[in-house]
Design an enzyme around this catalytic site. Sequence first.
Site, PDB file in Angstrom:
ATOM      1  N   ASP A 135       0.847  -1.185   0.000  1.00  0.00           N
ATOM      2  CA  ASP A 135       0.000   0.000   0.000  1.00  0.00           C
ATOM      3  C   ASP A 135       0.884   1.237   0.000  1.00  0.00           C
ATOM      4  OD1 ASP A 135       0.786  -0.514   2.716  1.00  0.00           O
ATOM      5  OD2 ASP A 135      -0.756   0.885   3.398  1.00  0.00           O
ATOM      6  N   GLU A 199       0.152  -1.058   5.747  1.00  0.00           N
ATOM      7  CA  GLU A 199       1.251  -0.577   6.592  1.00  0.00           C
ATOM      8  C   GLU A 199       1.159   0.921   6.823  1.00  0.00           C
ATOM      9  OE1 GLU A 199       5.191   1.079   7.618  1.00  0.00           O
ATOM     10  OE2 GLU A 199       3.962   1.490   5.856  1.00  0.00           O
TER      11      GLU A 199
END
Length: 512
Positions: A135, A199
């Site tokens: 991400d 994350e």
Amino acid sequence: MTAHWRNPVGTLLGVFVVGVAVLVALLLIRTYTLAETKRVWLDKGALEAELTQEEREQLLEALKGAIRIPTVSFSETEQNNTALAEFGQYIRKAFPLVFSSSLIQHEVVGGYSHLFTVRGSDNNLQPYMLLAHFDVVPATPEGWEVPPFSGEEHNGFIYGRGTIDDKNCVIGILQALEFLLKRGYKPRRSFYIGFGHDEEISGNYGAMKIVETLQSRGIRLSYLLDEGFAVLDGVIHGTRRPVALIGTTEKGQITLNLSVEKPPGHSSMPPRQTSIGILSEAMSRLEKNPMPNMFGNGPESSTFEDLAGEFVFPLNIVMANLWLFSPIVSRIMEQTPSGNAFVRTTTALSIFNAGIKSNVIPPIARAIVNFRLHPAHTVEEVLNIVRNTIMDEQVVLSVVKAFDPLPVSPYDEENFGYQTLKRTIHHVYSAAPVAPGVCVGNTDSRHFVNLTDSIYRFSPIVMKPEDLSRIHGLNERISKEGLEAIVQFYYQLIQNSDSEKVPGPHHIPEEL
């Protein structure tokens, strides 16, 4: 009388001169003793991947394709789930050997994260883990040389959000494993690969679910490698050549909500103190009174001592003798934002909300302050300092999120994980000196503390001063050579990790 005083003065002067000479000798002895004990791996270790032109093009296209999928984490409640799912389908197509190998088990965890189990031939060797995330933070086209999700190549660089943080490592790990499998590689030591999907918003549904999965199977890890520091070229002032830092811990964090509530009223009859004024004073006190300088109370001093021989004169003497010079070094470091982050718990005033209309005295003022905790601090200690700094009962404090600094992972010469990383860094990055460091940001690795005491944070890329602002900033990019070096790093690290133990390192050669 004159003759009576001349002798003691001369004696004192002689003692002073001798004392200075002894001190200088001690400083020089420690400086050059530390330099002589520096060590580097001279053996060849694992073989490099001899990449064909077709394989180089395959690697470039793999990263470009990954960048074009906008796997953006906007907030803890908003992600581009369509892109996250698309990324999973993309890596299946881009790395067919990884997903078809009988040695590898793949599973989706937490909805979109990926966990790979790579089975080795020796079950007596404790497994390790490679961690990364796919991400990314948001990016708008304004200010970019090319669109941030285009994956365009420009002047030898691939541009796009994720080229540094952290799709470069995701693709690097998968591509290295793909090339190893293509060459018939069969690991001796089992290992795990984890790719988190959230994350950037704390990893609560990605990394944490991976941890839960491994814990349910009774897994303990020899070591874990996640993103973090890099090979720093010109970033640390005064060093003679690029140096590599491995994060052995990372700072803790507190997100603190401050609020003041007062009766509302009309702006034509304002009270002596409004909620905005009271809270503003509290915020100002926090900003004007930074947390204490903690340099030397945590592992950060090892960073400079281990690199002492890499500094130019006279900095090499200063860094080798922090027992004497640490007050001076820490005062200099706190003058810049990046240096200040190393020496203390930082205070960042990040959000302030109050008021809805120009003629209305607002009843409530709210603010958010983010603290990044030095390894020598705890959450409770920092909260006590905040209360004593504000000293106003009208300001109500409530903790939104908090956790202590992470435990310091070992970095001695007997530690398998650290030394294996050091060995691989020396091979791929021209014997770059390696030292432990404190990561000022947080990573998914913080969720894995119950699986291993050897957690390391290192991204196999070269960072120059001008690259630092590209992280979460404009024109994030990686060179083609840099991308290939990432693959070479993981290609060799996987093979080096097959060793049963770390062989002894050798002294660094004079010509280096």
